[in-house]
Every structure is written in C-alpha cells, then in structure tokens.
Scaffold this motif. Structure first.
Motif, mmCIF file in Angstrom:
data_model
loop_
_atom_site.group_PDB
_atom_site.id
_atom_site.type_symbol
_atom_site.label_atom_id
_atom_site.label_comp_id
_atom_site.label_asym_id
_atom_site.label_seq_id
_atom_site.Cartn_x
_atom_site.Cartn_y
_atom_site.Cartn_z
ATOM 1 N N ARG A 125 1.174 -1.729 -6.967
ATOM 2 C CA ARG A 125 -0.275 -1.722 -7.116
ATOM 3 C C ARG A 125 -0.783 -3.084 -7.591
ATOM 4 N NH1 ARG A 125 -0.645 4.267 -10.020
ATOM 5 N NH2 ARG A 125 -0.153 5.468 -8.128
ATOM 6 N N ALA B 82 0.826 -1.208 0.000
ATOM 7 C CA ALA B 82 0.000 0.000 0.000
ATOM 8 C C ALA B 82 0.859 1.257 0.000
ATOM 9 C CB ALA B 82 -0.928 -0.022 1.215
ATOM 10 N N TRP B 83 1.940 1.242 0.799
ATOM 11 C CA TRP B 83 2.823 2.408 0.866
ATOM 12 C C TRP B 83 3.504 2.679 -0.469
ATOM 13 C CZ3 TRP B 83 8.472 2.232 1.291
ATOM 14 C CH2 TRP B 83 9.029 3.492 1.456
ATOM 15 N N SER C 156 2.433 1.652 -3.369
ATOM 16 C CA SER C 156 1.385 2.033 -4.325
ATOM 17 C C SER C 156 1.078 3.517 -4.205
ATOM 18 C CB SER C 156 0.122 1.207 -4.074
ATOM 19 O OG SER C 156 0.368 -0.167 -4.264
ATOM 20 N N TRP C 157 1.018 3.999 -2.969
ATOM 21 C CA TRP C 157 0.756 5.422 -2.745
ATOM 22 C C TRP C 157 1.872 6.286 -3.333
ATOM 23 C CZ3 TRP C 157 3.331 8.966 0.621
ATOM 24 C CH2 TRP C 157 2.668 10.192 0.763
ATOM 25 N N ARG C 158 3.076 5.741 -3.378
ATOM 26 C CA ARG C 158 4.212 6.463 -3.967
ATOM 27 C C ARG C 158 4.254 6.348 -5.487
ATOM 28 N NH1 ARG C 158 9.655 4.775 -1.180
ATOM 29 N NH2 ARG C 158 10.385 6.365 -2.635
ATOM 30 N N GLY C 159 3.285 5.608 -6.071
ATOM 31 C CA GLY C 159 3.202 5.541 -7.523
ATOM 32 C C GLY C 159 3.867 4.350 -8.164
ATOM 33 N N ASP C 160 4.236 3.338 -7.391
ATOM 34 C CA ASP C 160 4.882 2.143 -7.936
ATOM 35 C C ASP C 160 3.825 1.250 -8.584
ATOM 36 O OD1 ASP C 160 6.122 -0.381 -8.307
ATOM 37 O OD2 ASP C 160 7.625 0.118 -6.805
ATOM 38 N N LEU D 177 -0.486 -5.396 -4.647
ATOM 39 C CA LEU D 177 -1.500 -5.113 -3.625
ATOM 40 C C LEU D 177 -2.843 -5.718 -4.014
ATOM 41 C CD1 LEU D 177 -2.322 -3.625 -1.022
ATOM 42 C CD2 LEU D 177 -2.765 -1.596 -2.429
#
Length: 641
Positions: free
Chosen positions: A370, A359-360, A362-366, A373
């Motif tokens: 995503r 999640a972390w 993904s939030w950074r745009g990876d 996740l």
C-alpha cells in the motif's frame, strides 16, 4: 529591407507570409497553361485570405511570454538550407504558423526553422532573453537579423556542443536579444538532432528581471529537491553501513541512479560535472535510464518480497527492465532515436506491472504494498502533469513545471518510511524467531539433558554390568578366577602385616563329569547354580569371598580366625549340599556331594603368593576325594610345624 510600420495591438506586420503558390506547385503538376493559371489564382486567393504575421512589441510585453504559438515554423526535410539560402529564398519557402503552445517535433529526420519578429517601439534600447527551456536539444543555431536583412548576431550552441558555447551560462539555452530603439529584429532559430529525436521545445521571451526571478525560483526549488534526495541517500547509506541491511543498500542504489538521471536530464550535470564532454553527457542519459529501470526492478522486487509472493511478476519485471537496459546500449555507438522508440513502451509496461502488482498485494492486505502503491502513484502523477504541460495540454505554472520533482521527492520519502517500517518488521520477526529458537533450544537442551542423564545412567549400569561381568562368573554370579588372584593376593599381604591367620578352601563337586554325562550339561549347569546360591546363603560375613575357579571347582576365603571355626562352617555347608538331595546315579552317595580342602595359614613364608595357597588347598581337596569323597581334609600351616 524597408522599415516595418507598427500595426494594431502593438504588432508590426511581417513582410513575409506563405508563398502559397510555391507551396502548391511542389504538390501539383501544370498539365497545361490553363491549369497553371488556375493554380496561381487559387494560391493568390489563399494568400489574401491569410492574416499577416505581426512582430511582437516588447515594450508592453508581460514579464514572461510563451512564444510557442507565436512563431512561424519551417520544416527542412533534406537539411539543405543555411541562413544565407533561407534569407535569400524566404518568401518562397512554405512557412506555417505554429499551432502548439509547446513545440514538439518528436521523432523526425528533418531540421526545423523557427522565426519570430520582435519590435521595440520605444525611444530607449531594450534587451530581452529568449529561452529554449529544454536542456537536451542537440543543436541550436540562432541568428538575429535587422530590418535590412543582415545578420547582426549569431550563436551556435546545443547539447552536443561544449557548454561554453552558450551565450548565457545556464542549464537551458538562453539567447540575449538586443533591440535598438524604434527598430525590429527577426530571430531565426534552427533546431537539429543527432539522429532524429527531438525533445519538447518550450520557448519563452522575458526581460532580465523576469529571467532572474525565474532562475532564482528554479534554483531554490532544485536545491531543495536535490538536497533532499542527497540527504536521503547519505542518511540511508550510513544506515546501511551501520546495520548491513540489504534493503537499505538497494534503496541507496535506486535513489542514486535516479539522482544522477534527474541531475543530467535537467542540465545540471552538463553544466557542473562534465561541461567539455557533450558526447558523454548524451550517452549518460539513456544509459542511466536503463540502469534506473534495473535498480527499480531489483529494489521493488525486494521491497515487495516478490520472489516469495509473486515470483512470476518478479521475473517479468527483471525482463522488462533488462529490455530497457539493453535498448540503451546503442547510445554508446551514437544511436538515440531507436533507443527511445523501444525504451518508452518498455517503461510504460514496467510502470504498469509495478502498479498492478502493488494494487494486487494491497488488496491482499500487504501494508508495504500500500505504501509502495501510493508512492509510485504520486510519482506517476507528477510525471504525467509535467509531460501534459510540455505537450501544451496543461498551462505552465509552478505545479506543472515542478511536478516531477515534487512527485519523486514524495515517492522517495514514502519509500524510505516504508523501508524503515519493513526493516523494523523484519527485526521484530527476527527477534520473534530468535525467541522461538531460544525456547526451542532450551526445550531441546532439556530433552537432551534428560536423554544424556538416561543414557549416562544406562551407561553406568552397563559399565557396572561390564565390571561385574569382568569380575564375576556369568553362570553362577560368583567372583571369577581373575578376582580370585587379585583379592587373595591383597588379603595375604594384609594378613601378613597384621599377623592374622588366613583360611582358604577349595571345593569340588564329586563325580560331576559323570553327572553331566548322565543328566546333560544343562542339568549340570543347574547344579552349579544351586550350589553357588547355597554358598551365598551360608557364607555372608563381610570378609567371606566366594569364587568359581573353573568347571565344578569353587574357592572359599573365609572370615575366620581359627581352623576349628573354619572347619565347622565348611562341615555345615557340606551337609547342606548333601541335604539338597539332588539325585546322582553315578555317585556312591546317590546324591550330589562335594569334597573340600581347607588350609589355615599362619606361616606366610610357606605361601608367598596366591598360587602357593591354592596348591595347598587343592592338594587337601584331592586327598578328600581319595577318601571316598564328600568330606573335608584340612591343613594347618603353623610356625615351626
């Protein structure tokens, strides 16, 4: 045992119930006869208040019936009961009605007894199949008791007994129950474990057609599921062999451990791979869970590039996965309950860590995070639905029964797609890096070539300088004595072949030592340089060669064919030196002058080499010095002279 009449709703009242008095007397002490009578009266009231258990009429039974809430349950904490003592003391034992759709005894050191009565009110014999739909129960003993209380059939099976102990060759435990017309049979089950770990106990009753349909559905679902996993495994293994990409190998190992884990947990491994090795089968499950945790941590760390993006989380993943693997090792010694007491919370922590870091990232745009996740969330949803169904919170249906398979299948498919995206990205990055490297290499090559050309030019200039230094006098720039011998030797040979005369002169500056003593060596060097420059201005013909033979002595090889021409040229040069007007107090002429010895050689037999030629010219030069200097003395070496 008397016959049991059929009651309402097609059920037969059981001739047993709670022996409440016996149950209560185990927890109260008769302090007096009055207290005892009060206890027995209270127990009788409780007994009258309880509804009677009824046998299940199988004739009108639906195709599949969940027996979980319909059985009576007895806990045997000391494991002292056997079937004979159970039947003898049946009415005095503390049976209780089940309150669970799916029986679950979890961690328990007791043995558990289950009872259910099945009635056939029809005029034809009936057969039903009783399935304990969890393949990992350690010990399952079952008896079929008739209306007279006699055992008419018995089974002893379980996950810790050879597979052929099962009456029906199936991955779960299936007991065939024969019901004669108009009779009732009591089914008694005894569940026990190796060391106190019970799995959930889904218990179903069905006819042959329903069991066949259920088995076919399961076989189709599991065939598709395991076939898809195997296809993904083989495909990615072949891709790894072809490309040698490490992420593909990690994916194959991760998928392989999960495949074996699921195949064993669903009972297929015991049925098809090692049916005579029950101990090994039970050891494989926890060990494979530990290996799965390790491969999951390694694959996830590589997949999400955690060593670069979150090294602390990567170390935590390895640590928790190591705990899972270490906690599985006691299985080799036959201990299982402690394993899962530690493994279950460790697995929860591992899952939470993976969800959190995915999640972390993904939030950074990876993008990969995503995909991971979503894939991991799908698997966890499937596992949650399945265990909620096992716990009785959700109903039994195709979604809850095959949720794990659907979730894990989608997870591995999404991870494979993400892996392909990652490898493609890595290849693009590699190509970009290669192009950048090629461009850098091309630039560096150009720079290197320029440097090499410059260095080569410098080296050539240095070589030319070295050659010049090796050939010339460093002070005057004239040819040195080594070149004098080489060039004059060559010219002697050439003139001898062509029959042409050779003119050579030796020049010496007059009283040069006195000049150095009077004016100093630096002034003397300046005189040498000025004289050498004057030589180069006067003798510029292609064949003229000028040498500094040492000190103030110079050699001149002249491009002239006659002694007269040579003498004329030297006389002009002698006058030019005197005309420089360089003061010289030690000279009789008051200025710097020079004396010359000129040899014109036609008879080369008299001068066979350069040294002989030099001696002739030197003698003539000393003769000039003997005649008050500043003059030219000549010698003509002609034929017959």
């Amino acid at each position: 045992m008397p016959a049991w009449p059929v009651g309402k709703a097609g059920r037969v009242p059981l001739s047993y119930g709670y022996d409440a008095g016996a149950h209560l007397t185990r927890h109260t002490s008769p302090f007096s006869s009055v207290a005892s009578r009060l206890c027995w009266a209270l127990a009788l009231l409780c007994l009258l208040a309880l509804p009677a258990q009824a046998a299940i009429e199988v004739t009108g039974m639906p195709g599949e019936l969940n027996l979980g809430p319909r059985v009576a349950v007895l806990e045997d904490p000391d494991r002292e009961l056997d079937i004979a003592s159970l039947l003898a003391r049946r009415d005095r034992l503390p049976w209780r009605a089940s309150d669970q759709d799916t029986l679950n005894f979890s961690f328990s050191s007791s043995a558990w007894w289950l009872e259910v009565d099945l009635a056939n009110a029809s005029a034809a014999p009936e057969r039903r199949l009783l399935e304990l739909a969890m393949p990992l129960h350690d010990y399952l003993d079952a008896w079929l008791v008739d209306e007279r209380g006699e055992v008419v059939q018995a089974w002893q099976t379980g996950n810790r007994r050879d597979f052929d102990s099962r009456p029906v060759a199936h991955r779960t435990f299936v007991l065939p129950i024969a019901l004669p017309p108009g009779e009732t049979r009591r089914v008694i089950l005894r569940l026990d474990t190796h060391d106190g770990l019970y799995d959930a106990t889904p218990l179903y009753l069905m006819d042959d057609a329903s069991f066949l349909a259920k088995t076919q559905r399961e076989l189709m679902a599991f065939s598709l599921y395991f076939g898809a996993l195997l296809a993904l495994l083989i495909y990615n293994l072949l891709l790894y062999v072809a490309t040698r990409e490490r992420p593909l190998l990690l994916y194959v190992i991760y998928l392989g451990t999960f495949f074996v884990l699921m195949f064993a947990a669903r009972g297929f491994a015991f049925q098809y791979w090692w049916p005579t090795l029950p101990t090994f089968n039970n050891q494989m499950i926890p060990l494979n869970i530990g290996l799965f945790a390790i491969t999951l941590a390694i694959f996830s760390s590589n997949y999400l590039s955690l060593q670069r993006q979150a090294p602390g989380v990567a170390r935590a993943l390895y640590g928790v996965a190591g705990v899972c693997l270490a906690s599985a090792l006691p299985a080799l010694l036959g201990h299982y309950a402690p394993i899962f007491r530690l493994m279950i919370p460790a697995a929860i922590v591992l899952s939470t860590l993976l969800l959190g870091v995915a999640a972390w990232l993904s939030w950074r745009g990876d993008v990969l995070a995503r995909i991971f996740l979503v894939a991991w969330s799908v698997l966890l949803v499937g596992v949650s639905l399945y265990f909620l169904r096992v716990a009785g919170v959700l109903p039994y249906n195709a979604v809850t029964e095959y949720a794990v398979q659907a979730g894990s299948g989608l997870e591995f498919l999404m991870l494979a797609l993400g892996l392909a995206w990652k490898i493609n990205r890595l290849k693009n990055e590699k190509l970009a890096a290669e192009r950048a490297t090629h461009e850098m290499q091309r630039t560096l090559n150009q720079q290197l070539e320029a440097q090499v050309r410059a260095r080569t030019s410098d080296l050539e200039a240095a070589n030319r300088q070295l050659v010049a230094l090796s050939r010339t006098d460093p002070l005057t720039g004239l040819l040195n004595r080594r070149q004098f011998h080489a060039l004059v030797d060559d010219e002697l040979q050439r003139r001898r072949r062509h029959g042409r005369p050779l003119l050579f002169a030796v020049m010496d500056i007059d009283a040069f030592k006195a000049y150095n003593d009077t004016y100093g060596h630096q002034a003397g060097d300046e005189v040498l340089v000025r004289v050498a420059a004057l030589l180069e201005r006067h003798f510029r013909r292609a064949g003229d060669r000028l040498f500094r033979l040492g000190g103030e002595e110079f050699g001149l090889m002249l491009e002239a064919d006659t002694l007269a021409a040579g003498l004329q040229a030297l006389e002009q040069f002698r006058a030019a030196i005197e005309g420089l007007g360089i003061p010289h107090a030690g000279s009789g002429h008051g200025v710097v002058t020079a004396s010359f010895g000129l040899v014109a050689c036609e008879d080369f037999d008299r001068v066979p080499d350069t040294q002989a030629l030099y001696v002739q010219a030197d003698q003539a030069m000393y003769e000039a010095k003997g005649r008050e200097r500043n003059r030219i003395v000549t010698r003509h070496l002609a034929f017959g002279a």
